[in-house]
Write a protein that holds these residues in place. Structure first.
Motif, mmCIF file in Angstrom:
data_model
loop_
_atom_site.group_PDB
_atom_site.id
_atom_site.type_symbol
_atom_site.label_atom_id
_atom_site.label_comp_id
_atom_site.label_asym_id
_atom_site.label_seq_id
_atom_site.Cartn_x
_atom_site.Cartn_y
_atom_site.Cartn_z
ATOM 1 N N ARG A 103 1.643 27.726 17.356
ATOM 2 C CA ARG A 103 1.289 26.977 18.311
ATOM 3 C C ARG A 103 -0.010 26.181 18.584
ATOM 4 N NH1 ARG A 103 2.546 30.017 24.299
ATOM 5 N NH2 ARG A 103 2.813 27.980 25.474
ATOM 6 N N GLU A 115 0.844 23.314 23.543
ATOM 7 C CA GLU A 115 2.442 23.271 23.260
ATOM 8 C C GLU A 115 3.154 23.988 23.834
ATOM 9 O OE1 GLU A 115 4.716 22.851 19.052
ATOM 10 O OE2 GLU A 115 2.733 23.617 19.042
ATOM 11 N N PRO A 116 4.193 23.520 24.455
ATOM 12 C CA PRO A 116 5.156 24.294 25.324
ATOM 13 C C PRO A 116 5.835 24.977 24.394
ATOM 14 C CG PRO A 116 5.467 21.976 25.472
ATOM 15 C CD PRO A 116 4.552 22.141 24.611
ATOM 16 N N LEU A 117 5.909 26.548 24.775
ATOM 17 C CA LEU A 117 6.521 27.582 24.090
ATOM 18 C C LEU A 117 7.927 27.157 23.544
ATOM 19 C CD1 LEU A 117 5.992 30.394 22.759
ATOM 20 C CD2 LEU A 117 6.992 31.235 24.995
ATOM 21 N N ASP A 118 8.689 26.521 24.154
ATOM 22 C CA ASP A 118 9.990 25.968 23.485
ATOM 23 C C ASP A 118 10.041 25.121 22.421
ATOM 24 O OD1 ASP A 118 11.325 27.226 25.854
ATOM 25 O OD2 ASP A 118 11.709 25.640 27.047
ATOM 26 N N SER A 119 8.970 24.315 22.450
ATOM 27 C CA SER A 119 8.634 23.644 21.321
ATOM 28 C C SER A 119 8.371 24.474 19.871
ATOM 29 C CB SER A 119 7.793 22.457 21.592
ATOM 30 O OG SER A 119 7.137 21.876 20.335
ATOM 31 N N VAL A 136 9.246 27.579 19.584
ATOM 32 C CA VAL A 136 10.586 28.139 18.956
ATOM 33 C C VAL A 136 11.560 27.405 18.561
ATOM 34 C CG1 VAL A 136 12.544 29.644 20.165
ATOM 35 C CG2 VAL A 136 10.258 29.977 21.065
ATOM 36 N N ASN A 159 0.594 26.991 30.677
ATOM 37 C CA ASN A 159 1.241 25.935 30.613
ATOM 38 C C ASN A 159 0.146 24.937 31.254
ATOM 39 O OD1 ASN A 159 3.981 26.514 29.988
ATOM 40 N ND2 ASN A 159 3.905 27.550 31.898
ATOM 41 N N ASP A 186 0.319 31.240 32.360
ATOM 42 C CA ASP A 186 1.470 31.225 31.416
ATOM 43 C C ASP A 186 1.344 30.219 30.193
ATOM 44 O OD1 ASP A 186 2.927 33.277 32.936
ATOM 45 O OD2 ASP A 186 3.609 31.740 34.153
#
Length: 115
Positions: A83, A109-113, A115, A104, A102
């Motif tokens: 990340r 970089e967003p965690l969803d990206s 994963v 953010n 969190d």
């Protein structure tokens, strides 16, 4: 197909609790020892190839494991880079969380990206 994921060994930033994602921080001696210990755990796995991210800590960990298992080190893949913590890279995690709950914000970089 069997896949196994091994995190790289310890770096100085890991030891200090710093956010370390895309920064290329090398392994420390403990990290090298951890990689050698991973060989013992992975030894009976019947692995065909060892690959990693291109970051030096990941490549060195993979190299130690590959050598320990008698395998040639395979390629590196940019998609395996950790990340990107952007403005938070190198900050102690508690400091970063105070600024960006969190994790953010701050260009992180967003965690969803990831994963």
């Amino acid at each position: 197909m069997k896949l196994g994921f091994v995190r790289h060994g310890q770096t100085q930033w890991n030891l200090e609790g710093r956010l370390q994602g895309s920064s290329d921080i090398p392994l420390n001696d403990t990290g090298r020892s951890q990689a050698r210990e991973a060989v013992k755990v992975l030894g009976a796995g019947g692995w065909d190839v060892i690959v990693s991210s291109p970051l030096s800590r990941a490549r060195e960990t993979a190299q130690i494991i590959a050598e320990g298992l008698g395998l040639e080190l395979g390629p590196s893949y940019d998609l395996l880079i950790e990340r990107d913590y952007a403005q938070g890279e190198g900050m102690v995690e508690t400091e970063a969380l105070a600024l960006w709950p969190d994790k953010n914000g701050g260009g992180i970089e967003p965690l969803d990206s990831v994963v």
